[in-house]
Motif scaffolding. Structure first.
Motif, mmCIF file in Angstrom:
data_model
loop_
_atom_site.group_PDB
_atom_site.id
_atom_site.type_symbol
_atom_site.label_atom_id
_atom_site.label_comp_id
_atom_site.label_asym_id
_atom_site.label_seq_id
_atom_site.Cartn_x
_atom_site.Cartn_y
_atom_site.Cartn_z
ATOM 1 N N LYS A 192 0.830 -1.204 0.000
ATOM 2 C CA LYS A 192 0.000 0.000 0.000
ATOM 3 C C LYS A 192 0.867 1.258 0.000
ATOM 4 C CE LYS A 192 -3.743 -2.297 2.457
ATOM 5 N NZ LYS A 192 -4.515 -2.368 3.701
ATOM 6 N N ARG A 193 1.901 1.267 0.832
ATOM 7 C CA ARG A 193 2.784 2.434 0.886
ATOM 8 C C ARG A 193 3.497 2.647 -0.454
ATOM 9 N NH1 ARG A 193 3.276 0.585 6.257
ATOM 10 N NH2 ARG A 193 2.678 2.222 7.721
ATOM 11 N N GLU A 194 3.955 1.548 -1.064
ATOM 12 C CA GLU A 194 4.631 1.656 -2.354
ATOM 13 C C GLU A 194 3.663 2.122 -3.436
ATOM 14 O OE1 GLU A 194 7.693 1.462 -5.228
ATOM 15 O OE2 GLU A 194 7.670 1.713 -3.058
ATOM 16 N N ALA A 195 2.432 1.627 -3.402
ATOM 17 C CA ALA A 195 1.430 2.055 -4.380
ATOM 18 C C ALA A 195 1.168 3.553 -4.262
ATOM 19 C CB ALA A 195 0.135 1.263 -4.185
ATOM 20 N N VAL A 196 1.068 4.045 -3.044
ATOM 21 C CA VAL A 196 0.850 5.483 -2.829
ATOM 22 C C VAL A 196 2.062 6.274 -3.296
ATOM 23 C CG1 VAL A 196 0.521 7.271 -1.068
ATOM 24 C CG2 VAL A 196 -0.812 5.156 -0.960
ATOM 25 N N ARG A 197 3.258 5.766 -3.019
ATOM 26 C CA ARG A 197 4.473 6.449 -3.461
ATOM 27 C C ARG A 197 4.498 6.556 -4.989
ATOM 28 N NH1 ARG A 197 9.227 5.769 -5.497
ATOM 29 N NH2 ARG A 197 9.086 3.522 -5.755
ATOM 30 N N LEU A 198 4.158 5.463 -5.666
ATOM 31 C CA LEU A 198 4.121 5.481 -7.123
ATOM 32 C C LEU A 198 3.065 6.448 -7.639
ATOM 33 C CD1 LEU A 198 4.523 1.659 -7.850
ATOM 34 C CD2 LEU A 198 6.215 3.465 -8.284
ATOM 35 N N MET A 199 1.929 6.473 -6.954
ATOM 36 C CA MET A 199 0.848 7.369 -7.365
ATOM 37 C C MET A 199 1.292 8.825 -7.224
ATOM 38 S SD MET A 199 -3.068 7.551 -5.974
ATOM 39 C CE MET A 199 -2.822 8.589 -4.565
ATOM 40 N N GLU A 200 1.934 9.154 -6.120
ATOM 41 C CA GLU A 200 2.348 10.529 -5.870
ATOM 42 C C GLU A 200 3.509 10.946 -6.758
ATOM 43 O OE1 GLU A 200 2.941 10.611 -1.634
ATOM 44 O OE2 GLU A 200 0.842 11.149 -1.298
ATOM 45 N N ARG A 201 4.311 9.986 -7.201
ATOM 46 C CA ARG A 201 5.402 10.303 -8.115
ATOM 47 C C ARG A 201 4.875 10.829 -9.437
ATOM 48 N NH1 ARG A 201 9.684 5.662 -8.878
ATOM 49 N NH2 ARG A 201 8.769 5.491 -10.941
ATOM 50 N N GLY A 202 3.711 10.323 -9.846
ATOM 51 C CA GLY A 202 3.036 10.874 -11.012
ATOM 52 C C GLY A 202 3.600 10.476 -12.357
ATOM 53 N N ASP A 203 4.364 9.382 -12.416
ATOM 54 C CA ASP A 203 4.915 8.949 -13.702
ATOM 55 C C ASP A 203 3.832 8.406 -14.636
ATOM 56 O OD1 ASP A 203 7.405 9.643 -12.798
ATOM 57 O OD2 ASP A 203 8.013 7.600 -12.297
ATOM 58 N N LYS A 204 2.755 7.907 -14.044
ATOM 59 C CA LYS A 204 1.661 7.317 -14.825
ATOM 60 C C LYS A 204 0.348 7.876 -14.328
ATOM 61 C CE LYS A 204 4.061 2.905 -15.179
ATOM 62 N NZ LYS A 204 3.991 1.474 -14.917
ATOM 63 N N PRO A 205 -0.662 7.895 -15.179
ATOM 64 C CA PRO A 205 -1.996 8.266 -14.704
ATOM 65 C C PRO A 205 -2.447 7.276 -13.624
ATOM 66 C CG PRO A 205 -1.933 8.215 -17.107
ATOM 67 C CD PRO A 205 -0.635 7.638 -16.628
ATOM 68 N N VAL A 206 -3.199 7.758 -12.659
ATOM 69 C CA VAL A 206 -3.630 6.919 -11.541
ATOM 70 C C VAL A 206 -4.434 5.718 -12.044
ATOM 71 C CG1 VAL A 206 -4.956 6.859 -9.393
ATOM 72 C CG2 VAL A 206 -3.574 8.853 -9.935
ATOM 73 N N ALA A 207 -5.268 5.931 -13.051
ATOM 74 C CA ALA A 207 -6.071 4.823 -13.586
ATOM 75 C C ALA A 207 -5.182 3.717 -14.144
ATOM 76 C CB ALA A 207 -7.026 5.336 -14.651
ATOM 77 N N GLN A 208 -4.125 4.094 -14.851
ATOM 78 C CA GLN A 208 -3.213 3.104 -15.415
ATOM 79 C C GLN A 208 -2.457 2.374 -14.306
ATOM 80 O OE1 GLN A 208 -0.350 4.676 -18.169
ATOM 81 N NE2 GLN A 208 0.765 2.765 -18.330
#
Length: 106
Positions: A11-27
Motif C-alpha cells: 500500500k505504501r509503495e502504491a501510494v508512493r508510485l501514485m504521488e510520483r506521477g509517472d503514470k496516470p492513476v487509472a493506469q
C-alpha cells in the motif's frame, strides 16, 4: 469471491508510485490490480494516520475510529490556522503600507 488483501508495504509503495506521477492513476491502478479509488483511500490513510496507517485487518474499534476522525480534524484545523495566520500577516502589512487593498480607505 474472496476479498483482496494487500500488505502495508504494498500500500505504501502504491501510494508512493501514485504521488510520483509517472503514470496516470487509472493506469497505475490497473497495473497493480486495485480499484483506482482504493489508491486514493490509501493515500488519505497515510496522510491522516502516518505510521499508524495499515496496522492490520478488520474493522476499527469505535475508539480507533474516533481517534482517526479527531486526528483528521486536528490536521484540518491546523491547516486552517496556518492559512489564517498568513492572511492576518498579509492584511497587517497591507494596512501599514496603506495600500489600496487595505481597510484604511473607508
Amino acid at each position: 469471491m474472496e476479498r483482496q488483501r494487500f500488505t502495508a508495504e504494498f500500500k505504501r509503495e502504491a501510494v508512493r508510485l501514485m504521488e510520483r506521477g509517472d503514470k496516470p492513476v487509472a493506469q497505475l491502478a490497473l497495473e497493480l490490480g486495485v480499484p483506482r479509488n482504493r489508491l486514493y483511500k490509501w493515500r488519505e490513510a497515510l496522510q491522516t494516520e502516518g505510521a499508524h496507517a495499515f496496522r492490520g485487518s478488520g474493522r476499527r474499534s469505535p475508539q480507533q475510529q474516533e481517534l482517526a476522525q479527531l486526528r483528521k480534524q486536528v490536521a484540518r484545523l491546523e491547516q486552517e490556522n496556518t492559512i489564517l495566520k498568513k492572511a492576518t500577516a498579509y492584511f497587517a502589512s497591507a494596512s501599514k503600507r496603506g495600500t489600496p487593498g487595505s481597510m484604511d480607505n473607508d
